[in-house]
Design a protein around this motif. Structure first.
Motif, short mmCIF file in Angstrom:
data_model
loop_
_atom_site.label_atom_id
_atom_site.label_comp_id
_atom_site.label_asym_id
_atom_site.label_seq_id
_atom_site.Cartn_x
_atom_site.Cartn_y
_atom_site.Cartn_z
N TYR A 12 0.82 -1.21 0.00
CA TYR A 12 0.00 0.00 0.00
C TYR A 12 0.85 1.26 0.00
CZ TYR A 12 -4.70 -1.95 0.30
OH TYR A 12 -5.90 -2.56 0.01
N ILE A 57 2.11 1.75 -3.47
CA ILE A 57 1.07 2.26 -4.38
C ILE A 57 0.82 3.74 -4.11
CG2 ILE A 57 -1.30 1.98 -5.19
CD1 ILE A 57 -1.16 -0.93 -4.07
N MET A 58 0.87 4.13 -2.83
CA MET A 58 0.68 5.53 -2.47
C MET A 58 1.73 6.40 -3.18
SD MET A 58 0.38 6.93 1.43
CE MET A 58 -0.83 8.21 1.83
N THR A 91 0.96 6.55 -6.81
CA THR A 91 -0.20 7.41 -7.04
C THR A 91 0.25 8.87 -7.15
OG1 THR A 91 -1.66 5.87 -5.93
CG2 THR A 91 -2.44 8.13 -6.07
N PHE A 124 -1.41 2.19 7.67
CA PHE A 124 -0.66 1.23 6.86
C PHE A 124 0.11 0.24 7.73
CE2 PHE A 124 -1.30 5.09 4.40
CZ PHE A 124 -2.02 4.56 3.34
N ASP A 159 -8.01 1.65 0.02
CA ASP A 159 -8.46 1.32 -1.33
C ASP A 159 -7.32 1.39 -2.33
OD1 ASP A 159 -11.45 1.36 -0.68
OD2 ASP A 159 -10.82 3.33 -0.01
N LEU A 160 -6.08 1.29 -1.83
CA LEU A 160 -4.96 1.52 -2.74
C LEU A 160 -4.80 0.41 -3.76
CD1 LEU A 160 -2.60 3.35 -0.29
CD2 LEU A 160 -3.54 4.27 -2.40
N ALA A 161 -5.34 -0.77 -3.46
CA ALA A 161 -5.29 -1.84 -4.45
C ALA A 161 -6.02 -1.40 -5.72
CB ALA A 161 -5.91 -3.12 -3.89
N TYR A 200 -6.19 1.69 -6.85
CA TYR A 200 -5.28 2.60 -7.55
C TYR A 200 -4.21 1.80 -8.30
CZ TYR A 200 -7.27 6.82 -5.55
OH TYR A 200 -8.12 7.85 -5.25
#
Lengths: 451, 451
Positions: free
Chosen positions: A169, A172-173, A176, A417, B418-420, B422
């Motif tokens: 996560y 991914i952050m 993003t 997280f 909800d990062l999955a 993204y």
């Protein structure tokens, strides 16, 4: 009805950072070059940092104005609230008044953007187009990704491979926010390649990731390196926290008796408490308590000596409490507290007895975290929970002695997280890692010989 | 320097909720009993809800005071900030002024605690010791777990099994706040057992989880049921959002031209816009835009009829835009928008042309989410991103027509869990689910025959 939060308006946000260097109780021991062992000059640092940050690192100006463009971004979430922890006080039955500065309200979820935004700004201003950095659990990497994105800088993050795989996560952050994230060791750098040659399944380490990021910056003209803690300019950017607390406590008509924060590299606690050191040096009786894990007890168990900042001996040598740059702490969940040394400024203040240090095991820390989540509602990061454990202990001492002290701590980040760690605690699977003294002695064998 | 956030002080937090029932442009169509098809009386609801909430559901009082104990808990995070989205405006090159109300600052990360806290309070006051509820992705379950914990109530959450397995962090969050979380279907209820007998590997559904929670409450004297959206009292508790926005816009010297929110059950949009309906009915030209996914287009594609609230036909029958209570929407990431119907109050306002509705596919919604995260910094929940997509479209229309409109939207929650989604978007794996009209027609065959 009692006030729960003290909130400053945007126009009351501090417009300068506080630089403690001119106010230290002893001269600051200069950083040394890892090759020559001589004090570092600006030219030594120029491949890694923009000139403005190099100047800030050694500046003797007491206040450094915060540029408008940085202030504008700070105001996406700053000034941050100072909460009164009424529910925690009640649950403890303590006469103490407990306040916490809530730095978890930033988009990245911690205090880290306070310096990330400043570093991105100064790099951008000097024509840098890309920043390289390392990250462990991902707090710092995501803060820098956030900041670079806002200034249109590219951001390359070397994320310790085991964290890259275990904490998707955070990765991914960062993506993003447009960052490129590589599991370290990579084949992009010589340090990475060497590690992979030794062990193709190398899980990585923070020390190795630092080496990769430093090498990336040093070998690319358009790229600089960015560090999320330890250095003087980083701690200075974080003083926005303590300067706000100063104003907020004045509004609450409070004077702090005890100020508490967790310490990994030292930037959240440093930024929080440094503005108050001036009062203590004027004779006000404030106790400052730095909290660290027993698994990485640099302030409580390490000697105060010169040591390398990283495993590969590429980073500057600094005088600090250290467990040895080769020390690899057990895999506690508070990844942000797993640094072998500490910010030289904080170490000097500890050495001069202005700051106390205390260490806690992981399990009682999570017990404190749960108590906080269930009284105040916010789920703390495992790092922050170390501070909370100390707060609870001090509040219970107040209960025993019936003293209505004012305790203030820095809530450095939320645990959104880190919920796997809570799961481990709740299901009884969390372990403590008592650290044998020999392990520290062993790691300290390789410190540099400095006069 | 321009102001980025308008923040109210705690003493300016609204002290009463706004109840729109007496101000509706037509009489509210009563909820019906799922067995008798007759209007529901208080006695019908008593096994499920405490009397105070039953009264609120049909009250004709325009303002209902917020009890002090609820206000105290609200103040852990309220009043929430109203941000001006300068960076988004600039990126779009629009003359529109865009504001967002930031409900993501609550400990549970969304607007949901506004009603969870109120519901827990009234249940506690009437001697209830446990609340049962269902949750899909976990936003509502975590809000109720948070609220129950603060009032010392037990909380049992039936979490759709597939989400329980796919979203472990939301589950741990609820457990951290002391809730018991069961993957639904369970063997604890007859509804659950029946489902498991049919299919031992049943992945669960929101409809089934509702049936389990309702059955749990109905069959235990100490336990009531709690619903996170749709009902009148739930929307009313959320008006704290719109009432704060009203005060904040006054401070900003703004009058909204367009107000936008996403709609699943309708509570965040309802609570946000209902206080402004009064102005519109007085003749002020405000456009209200409800945003839903094309995968679950109740407002844009459903008829306005009476339908059951749940699959098992245990919940009240209500007049609403519906896709049929048996409709199972595709597995889009905005789990909170996957309800077959909508709040009856909102539906009435849509039917009377006071609210417009619009629907978007998943991919353009995530494109909008990314633009927001990269300009304003905060990562939106997939539900919230639907509102953002509509905001961007309206702001671009303003650009085309060169109109400096004031657009305000409700930022209902953050996307930390909800990062999955993204990740799927960033790696090109996100799918759209065009919905064949036949699928809606099919599900509508089983609606109740009501005169």
């Amino acid at each position: 009805m009692d006030q729960n939060k003290i909130i400053l308006s945007e126009k009351d946000m501090p417009q300068a950072w506080y630089n403690i260097l001119p106010d230290l109780p002893a001269p600051f021991p200069p950083h040394l070059h890892p090759g020559t062992m001589k004090p570092l000059g600006p030219a030594d640092l120029a491949p890694l940092f923009p000139m403005e940050l190099i100047k800030q690192e050694v500046s003797m100006e007491r206040f450094i104005p915060i540029p408008d463009d940085i202030q504008r971004i700070y105001k996406l979430w700053r000034p941050s609230p100072l909460h009164r922890a009424y529910r925690l006080e009640k649950a403890l039955g303590t006469p103490a008044r407990i306040y916490y500065k809530n730095e978890s309200v930033s988009p990245a979820g911690s205090h880290k953007p306070n310096t990330a935004v400043a570093q991105a700004y100064y790099n951008k201003k000097e024509g840098v187009t890309r920043l390289a950095t390392e990250t462990g659990a991902g707090q710092w990497g995501s803060a820098l990704a956030f900041a670079c994105n806002l200034f249109g800088l590219k951001c390359t993050v070397y994320m310790v491979k085991v964290s890259y795989e275990q904490k998707p996560y955070r990765k991914i952050m960062m993506q993003t926010w447009g960052a490129e994230v590589h599991p370290s060791p990579t084949t992009l750098t010589n340090s990475g390649k060497a590690a992979l040659q030794k062990d193709p399944n190398c899980p990585g380490s923070l020390g190795l990731a630092i080496s990769e990021a430093v090498e990336d910056a040093a070998t690319h003209d358009d790229t600089k390196y960015s560090l999320g803690s330890v250095l003087n300019h980083v701690l200075m950017h974080q003083t926005i926290v303590g300067l706000e607390v100063e104003k907020q406590l004045k509004i609450a008509k409070e004077k702090p008796d005890i100020m508490i924060g967790c310490v990994g590299g030292g930037s959240n606690f440093g930024g929080f408490m440094m503005p108050f050191v001036r009062e203590k040096m004027k004779g006000r009786n404030i106790r400052f308590i730095a909290v660290e894990p027993t698994s990485c007890p640099s302030l409580t168990k390490g000697p105060y000596i010169y040591d390398y900042g990283d495993v590969a001996k590429l980073a500057p040598i600094a005088k600090m409490y250290t467990l040895g740059h080769g020390f690899i702490p057990p895999a506690i969940h508070a990844g942000g507290l797993r640094y072998h040394g500490d910010a030289p400024i904080l170490c000097l203040l500890v050495n001069k007895k202005l700051i106390e240090a205390v260490a806690y095991d992981q399990k009682p820390v999570f017990e404190a975290a749960l108590m906080f989540a269930r009284t105040e509602g916010i789920i703390p990061a495992p790092e922050t929970a170390h501070a909370i454990k100390a707060v609870i202990d001090e509040a219970l001492k107040c209960k025993a002695s019936n003293e209505a002290k004012c305790i203030v701590f820095n809530f450095s980040g939320h645990g959104h997280f880190d919920l796997a760690a809570y799961d481990a605690y709740l299901s009884g699977k969390l372990e403590d890692f008592p650290l044998p003294e020999e392990k520290i002695k062993e790691a300290l064998k390789d410190v540099p010989k400095v006069d």
